[in-house]
Each structure stands twice: as C-alpha cells, then as structure tokens.
Design an enzyme around this catalytic site. Sequence first.
Site, PDB file in Angstrom:
ATOM      1  N   CYS A 103      -9.615   0.109  -6.006  1.00 39.70           N
ATOM      2  CA  CYS A 103      -8.737   1.220  -6.391  1.00 39.70           C
ATOM      3  C   CYS A 103      -9.225   1.850  -7.690  1.00 39.70           C
ATOM      4  CB  CYS A 103      -7.288   0.744  -6.531  1.00 39.70           C
ATOM      5  SG  CYS A 103      -7.070  -0.562  -7.749  1.00 39.70           S
TER       6      CYS A 103
ATOM      7  N   TYR B  90      -6.776 -12.239  -3.515  1.00 38.75           N
ATOM      8  CA  TYR B  90      -5.750 -11.201  -3.774  1.00 38.75           C
ATOM      9  C   TYR B  90      -5.188 -10.646  -2.457  1.00 38.75           C
ATOM     10  CZ  TYR B  90      -9.146 -10.810  -7.712  1.00 38.75           C
ATOM     11  OH  TYR B  90     -10.058 -11.050  -8.714  1.00 38.75           O
TER      12      TYR B  90
ATOM     13  N   GLU C  87      -3.258 -15.800  -2.927  1.00 41.08           N
ATOM     14  CA  GLU C  87      -2.363 -14.817  -3.571  1.00 41.08           C
ATOM     15  C   GLU C  87      -1.516 -15.573  -4.584  1.00 41.08           C
ATOM     16  OE1 GLU C  87      -0.263 -12.024  -5.106  1.00 41.08           O
ATOM     17  OE2 GLU C  87      -1.828 -11.456  -3.686  1.00 41.08           O
TER      18      GLU C  87
ATOM     19  N   ASN D  30      -1.863  -8.000   4.193  1.00 42.35           N
ATOM     20  CA  ASN D  30      -2.197  -6.696   4.778  1.00 42.35           C
ATOM     21  C   ASN D  30      -3.548  -6.707   5.489  1.00 42.35           C
ATOM     22  OD1 ASN D  30      -1.717  -3.760   5.071  1.00 42.35           O
ATOM     23  ND2 ASN D  30      -3.391  -3.548   3.620  1.00 42.35           N
TER      24      ASN D  30
ATOM     25  N   GLU E 225      -9.823   5.683  -4.019  1.00 39.68           N
ATOM     26  CA  GLU E 225      -9.914   4.334  -3.455  1.00 39.68           C
ATOM     27  C   GLU E 225     -11.188   4.323  -2.630  1.00 39.68           C
ATOM     28  OE1 GLU E 225      -7.168   0.745  -2.324  1.00 39.68           O
ATOM     29  OE2 GLU E 225      -6.607   2.511  -3.463  1.00 39.68           O
TER      30      GLU E 225
ATOM     31  N   GLN F 175       0.850  -1.191   0.000  1.00 35.85           N
ATOM     32  CA  GLN F 175       0.000   0.000   0.000  1.00 35.85           C
ATOM     33  C   GLN F 175       0.888   1.244   0.000  1.00 35.85           C
ATOM     34  OE1 GLN F 175      -3.273   0.271  -0.257  1.00 35.85           O
ATOM     35  NE2 GLN F 175      -3.803  -1.890  -0.144  1.00 35.85           N
TER      36      GLN F 175
ATOM     37  N   ASP G 154      -9.999  -7.344  -2.897  1.00 41.25           N
ATOM     38  CA  ASP G 154      -9.275  -6.094  -3.152  1.00 41.25           C
ATOM     39  C   ASP G 154      -8.595  -6.287  -4.503  1.00 41.25           C
ATOM     40  OD1 ASP G 154      -7.826  -3.764  -3.093  1.00 41.25           O
ATOM     41  OD2 ASP G 154      -6.506  -4.349  -1.452  1.00 41.25           O
TER      42      ASP G 154
END
EC number: 2.1.1.-
Length: 366
Positions: free
Chosen positions: A324, A218, A239, A223, A358, A190, A299
Amino acid sequence: MTPEHLPTEQYEAQLAEKVVRLQSMMAPFSDLVPEVFRSPVSHYRMRAEFRIWHDGDDLYHIIFDQQTKSRIRVDSFPAASELINQLMTAMIAGVRNNPVLRHKLFQIDYLTTLSNQAVVSLLYHKKLDDEWRQEAEALRDALRAQNLNVHLIGRATKTKIELDQDYIDERLPVAGKEMIYRQVENSFTQPNAAMNIQMLEWALDVTKGSKGDLLELYCGNGNFSLALARNFDRVLATEIAKPSVAAAQYNIAANHIDNVQIIRMAAEEFTQAMNGVREFNRLQGIDLKSYQCETIFVDPPRSGLDSETEKMVQAYPRILYISCNPETLCKNLETLSQTHKVERLALFDQFPYTHHMECGVLLTAK
C-alpha cells in the site's frame, strides 16, 4: 476534489499519471509495464469515518481539510458506497432531534459490504447507559423499517455496547467462487471491495500451478490466504490482532476450507521461530518443519518489511508482495532484488483521485 464532488471526468488522467509514476519508481528493479486494475469511478469505498459537528439545533458530518485543517460539512459522500450515503442521511435524521443520542456524540463510523450489510458505530464523550441503549434500539428498528440492514454500536471510554453484533459478512465473487468474509468493526478490512476482488484474482493468477505450501505474514481476516488456498497444498498464516484472528477462523469454517492454519503472532516473532531463535507456546502442536513453503505472501503495513523479515523472505523461491506504499516497497526491493527478480507487476487503483497507490509484485529467485 471536494468530499461532495468527485472529478470523474479526470479518472483516466489520474490513473495514467499513477502508471507513469509507478513505472518510474520501479525502473531500477524492472522494465515491466504494470498490469493496471481500475476502480469504479464512484461509490467504491466500503467504509468511512466522520466527525460530528454540533451547530445550534443542527448537527452534521464533517471532515477536516488535510492542508488547511478547516472543517468541511459533508451531507453526501460519493466516494463511499451507496449504502453509506443512505445511512448518513438516515443517521442524522434519527439523531438530530434525540437529546440522548446526540448529546456528546463526536464521531460516526460506517462499515458496509457489497452484500448490503452495515455496522454503524457512534462514538461519545460521555458514559453510555440503559437510556442510551433504549433510544439506540429504537433508532436501529426505525432504520431497519427503511430496509436498511444495519447493526448499531455505541462507544465511549472503556465502553462498547453492541445492540446485536459487531460484524458483517461480505460475499465476494473470486475467480468463479463465492468467498465469505466476516468483517469486524474497528478492525482492518480492504476499503475498496471491487478492487479487492481484482487483487485476489490477480494473486490467484500469478500463483497458478504453484508447488508446495504458502506462508503468509499479516493475514488479517484471511482475505488473501483463504482465496489462495485453492492454489496450494497448505497455507500457514500469521496475524497479531485478536479480532482479525477470530474472524479468520470463522471465515475458514464458513468457506469450508481445510488446508489453512492461522497463528496469532507478529511477523517479527514468527521470523524468530522460523530461525530457531525462540520457542513459542502458541506454536505447540504445529510442526513448522513439515511445511514445504515455496511461496511467501506479504501484505505489510505502510512502513513495509523490517530488515529481519526482509532477510527471512529471501529464503523463499517466490515472494508475492502486495504494497500500500510503493516507496517502502522500493526500499525493500533494494535488498530483495539482490536475490530475486520481478516477474509480475500490477497497479491497483485502490484510492482514486488521491496520490495513494496500491501495487503487487511477484518475485522469483534468480
């Protein structure tokens, strides 16, 4: 806005314009007023990349104007962390008069943390050898003598030289708990750390009192999944990028979390596995049917969710979607709103003074 000047006096106006724009885009799906999360007005970016321009005996950082493609000299960059600004000056001073380090150097990438650690990558159009390593080690030692906690990396075609390590460890205060996140050079992290804290705390708030397990697609370096683990019985996360999966596994151990399982596979593959279309060796020993996932967290990249993943997420009572790119979010909502309604809506000013937004939505089954 120029690279060396931020119009901080316009911060409120640019944020207000984004709120109006997001509300307008979301109008077909919700009449909610967005919860608005503000960025610091300067020094908010924790990473930056610059091309290096050689001008006679001089050299300096440049960026290219997005419209005209003309180059712009950048000696300071107030959008970036104070540590990046210190390093920009120190790196140019250290490289300018060093023939080995400056020859064919074309780019420098900076990655920093709120905990004041940095990885700096020097990119070259030449082969890197032992002489380069010796000069780079001397530069690293000189930077550390200036109290700069920095790791240097050299990159060239099919070459990567780490002088020490290619990662740094970020420490973020998230809802009363310090979270440790390993961040690996050349992997996604990020960019706005202060905003990331607010995003994590918002995600925790909207999932308070959750039942069952969480599925995340994802997940990057973990995070969100690690921060959200405290709100769920178990977390199953996917991921595809190997360095991110390795960082996520480290972060699970560093944060003493025992209810998160990371699987290395693409969201599309996981959809096939969940639907029983294909079996994957990577899932051996993981009983997908034992997970009671009431909530799915996505995300996705700027392109949004593909149509198969859209269908898959509709099977979950609650969908937490961080976007995003609100345009692709709205495209996904054309499908998702057939089965779910928007319960919460947030705007995160991740990239001040740009048109980028975002946002986050919590969707619940109708």
